[in-house]
Design an enzyme around this catalytic site. Structure first.
Site, PDB file in Angstrom:
ATOM      1  N   ARG A  96      31.322  13.167   3.051  1.00  0.00           N
ATOM      2  CA  ARG A  96      32.458  13.387   3.960  1.00  0.00           C
ATOM      3  C   ARG A  96      33.685  13.861   3.199  1.00  0.00           C
ATOM      4  NH1 ARG A  96      34.862   7.479   5.200  1.00  0.00           N
ATOM      5  NH2 ARG A  96      34.080   6.425   3.356  1.00  0.00           N
ATOM      6  N   LYS A 115      39.102  14.133   1.651  1.00  0.00           N
ATOM      7  CA  LYS A 115      38.190  13.086   2.131  1.00  0.00           C
ATOM      8  C   LYS A 115      38.298  12.928   3.643  1.00  0.00           C
ATOM      9  CE  LYS A 115      36.776   8.438   0.735  1.00  0.00           C
ATOM     10  NZ  LYS A 115      36.982   7.383  -0.269  1.00  0.00           N
ATOM     11  N   ARG A 185      31.086  10.915 -11.243  1.00  0.00           N
ATOM     12  CA  ARG A 185      30.757   9.479 -11.235  1.00  0.00           C
ATOM     13  C   ARG A 185      29.551   9.233 -12.132  1.00  0.00           C
ATOM     14  NH1 ARG A 185      31.813   8.475  -5.173  1.00  0.00           N
ATOM     15  NH2 ARG A 185      32.999  10.323  -4.619  1.00  0.00           N
ATOM     16  N   ASP A 256      27.752   4.780  -7.973  1.00  0.00           N
ATOM     17  CA  ASP A 256      28.355   5.988  -7.391  1.00  0.00           C
ATOM     18  C   ASP A 256      29.850   5.800  -7.149  1.00  0.00           C
ATOM     19  OD1 ASP A 256      27.210   4.141  -5.399  1.00  0.00           O
ATOM     20  OD2 ASP A 256      28.110   5.484  -3.927  1.00  0.00           O
ATOM     21  N   ASN A 257      30.355   4.594  -7.389  1.00  0.00           N
ATOM     22  CA  ASN A 257      31.798   4.369  -7.249  1.00  0.00           C
ATOM     23  C   ASN A 257      32.455   4.139  -8.603  1.00  0.00           C
ATOM     24  OD1 ASN A 257      31.584   4.613  -4.490  1.00  0.00           O
ATOM     25  ND2 ASN A 257      31.423   2.413  -4.121  1.00  0.00           N
ATOM     26  N   ASP A 266      37.111   5.241  -5.504  1.00  0.00           N
ATOM     27  CA  ASP A 266      36.494   4.961  -4.204  1.00  0.00           C
ATOM     28  C   ASP A 266      36.880   3.592  -3.660  1.00  0.00           C
ATOM     29  OD1 ASP A 266      35.303   7.225  -3.384  1.00  0.00           O
ATOM     30  OD2 ASP A 266      33.251   6.485  -3.449  1.00  0.00           O
TER      31      ASP A 266
HETATM   32  P1  AMP Z   1      30.940   4.895   0.146  1.00  0.00           P
HETATM   33  O1  AMP Z   1      30.406   3.662   0.791  1.00  0.00           O
HETATM   34  O2  AMP Z   1      32.196   5.423   0.797  1.00  0.00           O
HETATM   35  O3  AMP Z   1      31.083   4.776  -1.328  1.00  0.00           O
HETATM   36  O4  AMP Z   1      29.851   6.032   0.431  1.00  0.00           O
HETATM   37  C1  AMP Z   1      28.489   5.944   0.099  1.00  0.00           C
HETATM   38  C2  AMP Z   1      27.795   7.219   0.507  1.00  0.00           C
HETATM   39  O5  AMP Z   1      27.839   7.395   1.911  1.00  0.00           O
HETATM   40  C3  AMP Z   1      28.400   8.489  -0.072  1.00  0.00           C
HETATM   41  O6  AMP Z   1      27.366   9.405  -0.301  1.00  0.00           O
HETATM   42  C4  AMP Z   1      29.318   8.937   1.029  1.00  0.00           C
HETATM   43  O7  AMP Z   1      29.610  10.309   0.978  1.00  0.00           O
HETATM   44  C5  AMP Z   1      28.513   8.582   2.261  1.00  0.00           C
HETATM   45  N1  AMP Z   1      29.365   8.312   3.428  1.00  0.00           N
HETATM   46  C6  AMP Z   1      30.180   7.263   3.636  1.00  0.00           C
HETATM   47  N2  AMP Z   1      30.768   7.334   4.822  1.00  0.00           N
HETATM   48  C7  AMP Z   1      30.337   8.466   5.409  1.00  0.00           C
HETATM   49  C8  AMP Z   1      30.581   9.114   6.656  1.00  0.00           C
HETATM   50  N3  AMP Z   1      31.399   8.584   7.564  1.00  0.00           N
HETATM   51  N4  AMP Z   1      29.953  10.275   6.891  1.00  0.00           N
HETATM   52  C9  AMP Z   1      29.105  10.814   6.001  1.00  0.00           C
HETATM   53  N5  AMP Z   1      28.831  10.256   4.818  1.00  0.00           N
HETATM   54  C10 AMP Z   1      29.434   9.102   4.511  1.00  0.00           C
HETATM   55 MG    MG Z   2      31.591   5.834  -2.709  1.00  0.00          MG
END
Ligand code: AMP
Ligand code: MG
Length: 492
Positions: A96, A115, A185, A256-257, A266
């Protein structure tokens, strides 16, 4: 530089198609500018007056939601993978967010990452959006950590919308432009390793080395990989030492964070400690406490192990182990130095770690407010009774506090400087203002109602958290009981 003069380059997209996908943002139909951060403008070399200039508000609103692109911008979704809660997930990437490009200033490159910009090939089931609540949390947290001297990504602006976005309830969509020297990352390296794209892996190591690890140009792949791992081990140790010293819990320390250059990265369900509580879990969904406050050093090392595994394509196991062994001594040294500063100890003595550990145990037993206690200690001059400090612990712990202060007085007698000098130094090491969750919540509620003034006030406080700001005393207060342990979910 004026906003209209900004031109981006894009070295990451230039690495090639193996690294991600060229995708345009899905803009908001009716963007509304929420905030522009003058401190980020300064980093980028854009006139800070452009934050408040009424003529540029419409430009910010369009640029901040992808309705208009900066000159040279080539929006790019980066592919990465990573370990989430200990399990490898091959399906991650910028789901996203889009890397718009970068600006150079004084030899440093600053990437702009939009973002909430809509779906990408890595969105899986997600909607590609972010909500106003989570963008405000990220916006403030970056300034909070940077203001405390801890490495962090920053944010340039927030743009809101009337677009409904479904989370636990219906919220409104918003976008944020994140600013960082790199968005690479640990999980980027894991992706190329697990998919056996070793040439791309080498290319990425070379790319990061060229920017961040001096003395590595022209070295063979194995030497560059080793140097980069050592660099990341050291940066990560310093980072987690900083978090532990200020009472910051990240909440979702998946690989990944984790930024390869050791930025706090993140922001999701993070939290600053109110009461000192080592087992504090800020993430509502973290049922086992994997990412509890006191677990962070161990978890960061676990993540470094995962990174080292990806480097095993180029570096032998013995050397990898040697790199990882730098972590613990480095963490202990950096944490001890930070805590000595908080305690006003300029010289280093044998018993300092015990003095600090005893205090933390006392604060734990007393459930004392971490920030308020250290700020009050910065005003301490040996007075008895130690009234202000005493008020911060329950009656049952007052005697233990007096005992600890007695040891502290004895230790301070070995210092060469006087109490006035020490108080001044301690006030510069113990913040008055931190981003407490209950404050973030109030700011979010105001913003959801269209009032961005509390956001502006908090931003200013977080950018100079060691100053008194006499008009804002109430922003330094401990939360009411109802404002502690607010359930913060992962959804953002
Ligand atoms: P996060 O939990 O934000 O660290 O994201 C973990 C993964 O989920 C990453 O690959 C993000 O890009 C994806 N992600 C999180 N929220 C969304 C969303 N609303 N739409 C699409 N991908 C998402
Ligand atoms: Mg993340």
């Amino acid at each position: 530089m004026k906003l209209s003069e900004v031109t981006l380059t894009h070295h990451y997209a230039d690495l090639g198609d193996a690294f991600g996908a060229r995708i345009d943002p899905t803009p908001f139909e009716h963007p509304k500018l929420v905030h522009v951060n003058p401190a980020a403008l300064e980093l980028l070399g854009i006139d800070t007056s452009e934050a408040r200039n009424p003529d540029t508000r419409a430009d910010w609103a369009r640029l901040g939601c992808g309705k208009q692109l900066f000159k040279g911008s080539r929006p790019f979704a980066m592919k990465y993978t990573g370990h989430q809660f200990g399990v490898y997930n091959p399906d991650l990437g910028d789901g996203r967010a889009l890397l718009l490009g970068e600006m150079e200033r004084g030899g440093r490159h600053w990437e702009l990452h939009l973002k909430g910009a809509g779906k990408t090939p890595y969105s899986r089931f997600g909607d590609g959006r972010a909500v106003l609540r989570s963008t405000i949390r990220e916006y403030l947290a970056g300034e909070a950590l940077a203001g405390l001297g801890i490495n962090s990504t920053r944010a340039l602006c927030i743009v809101g919308s009337d677009e409904p976005v479904v989370r636990e309830k219906i919220e409104s969509g918003a976008m944020l432009i994140r600013v960082a020297e790199t968005h690479v990352r640990f999980g980027h390296f894991e992706y190329f390793f697990y998919t056996k794209q070793l040439q791309a892996l080498q290319q990425l190591i070379e790319f990061i080395c060229r920017r961040f690890v001096p003395g590595t140009a022209g070295l063979p792949a194995s030497a560059q990989a080793e140097a980069l791992l050592r660099f990341t081990v050291r940066k990560s140790a310093g980072l987690v030492a900083g978090w532990q010293s200020v009472g910051f819990a990240h909440g979702v320390l998946n690989t990944d964070n984790m930024s390869i250059i050791g930025d706090t990265f993140d922001y999701g369900p993070y939290g600053f400690l109110d009461d000192y509580e080592p087992a504090f879990i800020c993430n509502h969904s973290d049922h086992t406490g994997r990412y509890a406050f006191e677990q962070q050093p161990g978890v960061v090392l676990w993540n470094l192990n995962a990174l080292a595994h990806a480097f095993s394509a180029f570096v032998d196991t013995e050397t990898l182990r040697d790199c990882l062994e730098e972590f613990q001594p480095r963490l202990i040294d950096e944490y001890a130095a930070l805590m000595r500063r908080k305690l006003g100890l300029e010289i280093e003595q044998e018993g300092d770690q015990k003095l600090c550990a005893d205090l933390l145990q006392l604060l734990d037993e007393a459930r004392a407010d971490y920030t308020l206690f250290f700020r009050a200690l910065a005003h301490y001059r040996g007075e008895r009774p130690a009234a202000t400090l005493g008020e911060l612990v329950p009656a049952a712990q007052r005697e233990a506090l007096d005992q600890w202060l007695h040891h502290y007085d004895q230790r301070l007698a070995h210092e060469h400087s006087d109490s006035r000098h020490r108080n001044r130094a301690m006030l510069a090491a113990n913040p008055k203002y931190v981003l407490r969750n209950y404050l973030a919540q109030k700011i979010i509620e105001a913003a959801e109602g269209g009032d961005y003034r509390p956001l502006q006030t908090m931003l200013e406080l977080l950018q100079s958290p060691f100053d008194e700001h006499p008009d804002c005393e109430r922003w330094a207060a401990a939360p009411p009981e109802s404002g502690k342990h607010l359930p913060i979910s992962c959804s953002s």
